[in-house]
Scaffold this active site. Structure first.
Site, mmCIF file in Angstrom:
data_model
loop_
_atom_site.group_PDB
_atom_site.id
_atom_site.type_symbol
_atom_site.label_atom_id
_atom_site.label_comp_id
_atom_site.label_asym_id
_atom_site.label_seq_id
_atom_site.Cartn_x
_atom_site.Cartn_y
_atom_site.Cartn_z
ATOM 1 N N LYS A 185 -21.819 10.529 -9.297
ATOM 2 C CA LYS A 185 -21.332 11.409 -10.508
ATOM 3 C C LYS A 185 -19.912 11.899 -10.044
ATOM 4 O O LYS A 185 -19.111 11.751 -10.631
ATOM 5 C CB LYS A 185 -22.230 12.983 -10.355
ATOM 6 C CG LYS A 185 -21.415 14.031 -10.949
ATOM 7 C CD LYS A 185 -22.285 15.260 -10.860
ATOM 8 C CE LYS A 185 -22.244 16.287 -9.898
ATOM 9 N NZ LYS A 185 -20.771 16.995 -9.943
ATOM 10 N N ASN A 186 -19.528 12.145 -8.812
ATOM 11 C CA ASN A 186 -18.296 12.523 -8.342
ATOM 12 C C ASN A 186 -17.282 11.185 -8.222
ATOM 13 O O ASN A 186 -15.853 11.734 -8.345
ATOM 14 C CB ASN A 186 -18.504 13.343 -7.156
ATOM 15 C CG ASN A 186 -18.872 14.781 -7.116
ATOM 16 O OD1 ASN A 186 -19.150 15.249 -8.260
ATOM 17 N ND2 ASN A 186 -19.084 15.586 -6.092
ATOM 18 N N CYS A 214 -17.103 29.907 -11.118
ATOM 19 C CA CYS A 214 -18.044 29.015 -10.419
ATOM 20 C C CYS A 214 -18.882 29.795 -9.371
ATOM 21 O O CYS A 214 -18.221 30.552 -8.653
ATOM 22 C CB CYS A 214 -17.346 27.832 -9.916
ATOM 23 S SG CYS A 214 -18.605 26.643 -9.108
ATOM 24 N N ARG A 227 -12.736 29.051 -6.722
ATOM 25 C CA ARG A 227 -12.141 27.439 -6.912
ATOM 26 C C ARG A 227 -10.888 27.505 -7.972
ATOM 27 O O ARG A 227 -11.249 27.209 -8.994
ATOM 28 C CB ARG A 227 -13.232 27.057 -7.470
ATOM 29 C CG ARG A 227 -14.645 26.760 -6.685
ATOM 30 C CD ARG A 227 -15.577 25.932 -7.041
ATOM 31 N NE ARG A 227 -15.551 24.486 -6.689
ATOM 32 C CZ ARG A 227 -16.284 23.755 -7.340
ATOM 33 N NH1 ARG A 227 -17.556 23.843 -7.715
ATOM 34 N NH2 ARG A 227 -16.278 22.147 -6.874
ATOM 35 N N ASP A 250 -21.560 19.569 0.199
ATOM 36 C CA ASP A 250 -22.534 19.409 -0.908
ATOM 37 C C ASP A 250 -24.058 18.978 -0.071
ATOM 38 O O ASP A 250 -25.008 18.851 -1.147
ATOM 39 C CB ASP A 250 -22.039 18.174 -1.812
ATOM 40 C CG ASP A 250 -20.969 18.476 -2.765
ATOM 41 O OD1 ASP A 250 -20.734 19.600 -2.814
ATOM 42 O OD2 ASP A 250 -20.513 17.889 -3.395
ATOM 43 N N ARG A 283 -27.348 18.626 -13.906
ATOM 44 C CA ARG A 283 -25.695 18.226 -13.922
ATOM 45 C C ARG A 283 -25.578 17.168 -12.817
ATOM 46 O O ARG A 283 -24.720 16.485 -13.136
ATOM 47 C CB ARG A 283 -25.122 19.672 -13.326
ATOM 48 C CG ARG A 283 -24.874 20.752 -14.296
ATOM 49 C CD ARG A 283 -23.876 21.787 -13.602
ATOM 50 N NE ARG A 283 -22.768 21.046 -13.241
ATOM 51 C CZ ARG A 283 -21.851 21.667 -12.030
ATOM 52 N NH1 ARG A 283 -22.362 22.778 -11.583
ATOM 53 N NH2 ARG A 283 -21.047 21.015 -12.005
#
Ligand code: UD1
Length: 417
Positions: free
Chosen positions: A22-23, A116, A121, A305, A397
């Site tokens: 995803k990233n 967030c 952030r 993460d 997500r």
């Protein structure tokens, strides 16, 4: 609202194929805005953040055909430079369109990302760096109004702090700036290396000149390209922890193990038995788990993460472990829910004392962010009985087919409305 029901406790056994990252996909999708030719992307994960980025690009005029995990994008007629709040609010990576839109149109209006849960952030590092390429900006009613009256002009930029997103935004923008840009104190996450490989394959002129510095000669045109996105290293890490925490036996496939060496070393220290092959890892969880102290850090350090997931595993260690979260200021929201399942975790600022020898108890739970959600699933997999996890839209997500993948290796998990 959908929920997940998890019935523990089963040992996971079998094979899990890891999806595309995803990233890495998000900045690559943003970078396609630079091109007027067709771009074919392969191995994109079908998760909500990617769908949101696709909608954002479509709102900017991109023509996109998304079929299974492959996407074709045609930006020949892409003509808009306004990214609305409704699309950027749910996903901070929306700010990544700012660099390419400025590089292409010399002007852009992009919503500031929404709040967030894991910290404030801000995007100050992105904006400060862009201003060094000749961008003038104002923030008006939640939008960044930016323009580069003379076009983007290459420059020397030293980031004040290592930021993944700011490094990506600037690499993309500088690829189309006039002249040479040198970026230093860059983030060097594998997803950034993947973005650079993608840009280079299109014809951009980018070279790493030291560990955290990159030199970019701007170009004005790029070529048609087909590009496969790298594997999702956080998904891989999550399933490695799933094997360790359930004392399971899993083969994690479709990966490049050396990219996750830190995670492999950490799991070995904790006691998991790991065998590494060219593109897969075989992990066997151990009943005895050793305590360890972990500090999250930019790559190649331990990823923030994966902090929530490893915390679940450390709850089962023989002694107390310490975790220090050094990337985000508020990333312990999973702690309250884990404590409701019987964990004994005490936080103080960005430090957590994690007591060992915990047996998780099934409970009804609330997911709070993407990685926190998955940590609750991990704990629930080890708890006897039925756990219910609410607000799983966070999970959607970023994890492709998570129930399907877990079910295939023996987990009892189902989605209910
Ligand atoms: C990316 C990842 C995210 C991961 C994070 C750190 C994506 C889509 N997301 O997020 O999953 O957790 O890297 O590895 O790839 N900061 C500022 N000002 C800025 C930018 C960042 O103060 O302008 C701060 C942040 O608040 C945070 C730290 O810098 O404390 C690191 O953030 P950053 O590396 O930018 O993370 P993201 O790119 O948002």
């Amino acid at each position: 609202m959908q929920k997940l029901e998890v019935f523990g406790a089963n040992k996971l056994k079998g094979q899990i194929k890891i999806s595309g990252s995803k990233n890495a996909s998000l900045p690559i999708l943003a970078a396609t805005l630079l091109s007027r030719k067709k771009v074919y992307l392969k191995n994109l994960p079908r998760v909500r953040d990617i769908e949101t980025m696709v909608s954002l690009l479509q709102s900017l005029g991109s023509k996109i055909n998304f079929n299974k995990n492959n996407l074709t994008i045609d930006n020949k007629k892409q003509n808009k430079n306004f990214a609305s709040y409704s699309l950027v609010k749910t996903m901070r990576a929306g700010i990544l369109v700012l660099g390419p839109l400025l590089a292409k149109f010399g002007r852009a209006k992009v919503s500031l990302p929404g709040g967030c849960a894991i910290g404030t952030r801000p995007v100050d590092i992105h904006l400060d760096a862009l201003s060094k390429l000749g961008v003038k900006y104002k923030i008006i009613q939640g939008y960044v109004h930016a323009k580069a009256p003379k076009g983007l002009i290459g420059g020397k930029i030293k980031f004040s702090k290592i930021s993944v997103g700011a490094t990506e935004n600037l690499i993309i923008a500088a690829s189309f700036a006039k002249g040479t840009t040198v970026l230093s104190n860059c983030a060097i996450e594998p997803e950034i290396k993947d973005l650079v490989n993608f840009l280079k394959s299109m014809g951009c002129n980018i070279k790493w000149i030291s560990k955290r510095s990159v030199k970019i000669e701007g170009v004005s045109e790029v070529n048609e390209i087909t590009y496969p996105v790298m594997f999702d290293r956080i998904e891989a890490g999550t399933y490695l922890v799933a094997a360790a925490v359930t004392e399971g036996n899993l083969k994690i496939k479709n990966i490049i193990p050396k990219i996750i060496q830190t995670e492999i070393n950490t799991l070995k220290k904790i006691g998991a038995k790991i065998r590494v092959k060219k593109d897969e890892i075989h992990i066997v969880g151990n009943k005895k788990i050793k305590s360890i102290n972990i500090k999250t850090a930019p790559y190649p350090g331990f990823p923030t993460d994966l902090q929530a997931q490893i915390m679940v595993l450390l709850c089962k260690a023989n002694k107390q472990s310490l975790i220090k979260e050094d990337i985000f200021e508020n990333r312990f929201m999973h702690v309250a829910e884990l404590n409701r399942m019987g964990a004994k975790i005490l936080t103080n600022g960005n430090k957590a004392k994690v007591s060992g020898n915990i047996r998780f108890e099934a409970a009804e739970l609330m997911a709070t962010d993407l990685r926190a959600s998955v940590s609750l699933i991990l704990a629930a997999l080890t708890a006897k009985g039925k756990s219910v996890i609410n607000r799983i839209y966070h999970l959607d997500r970023g994890y492709e087919n998570i129930e399907k993948k877990l079910k295939k290796v023996g987990a009892k998990i189902r989605r209910v409305n």
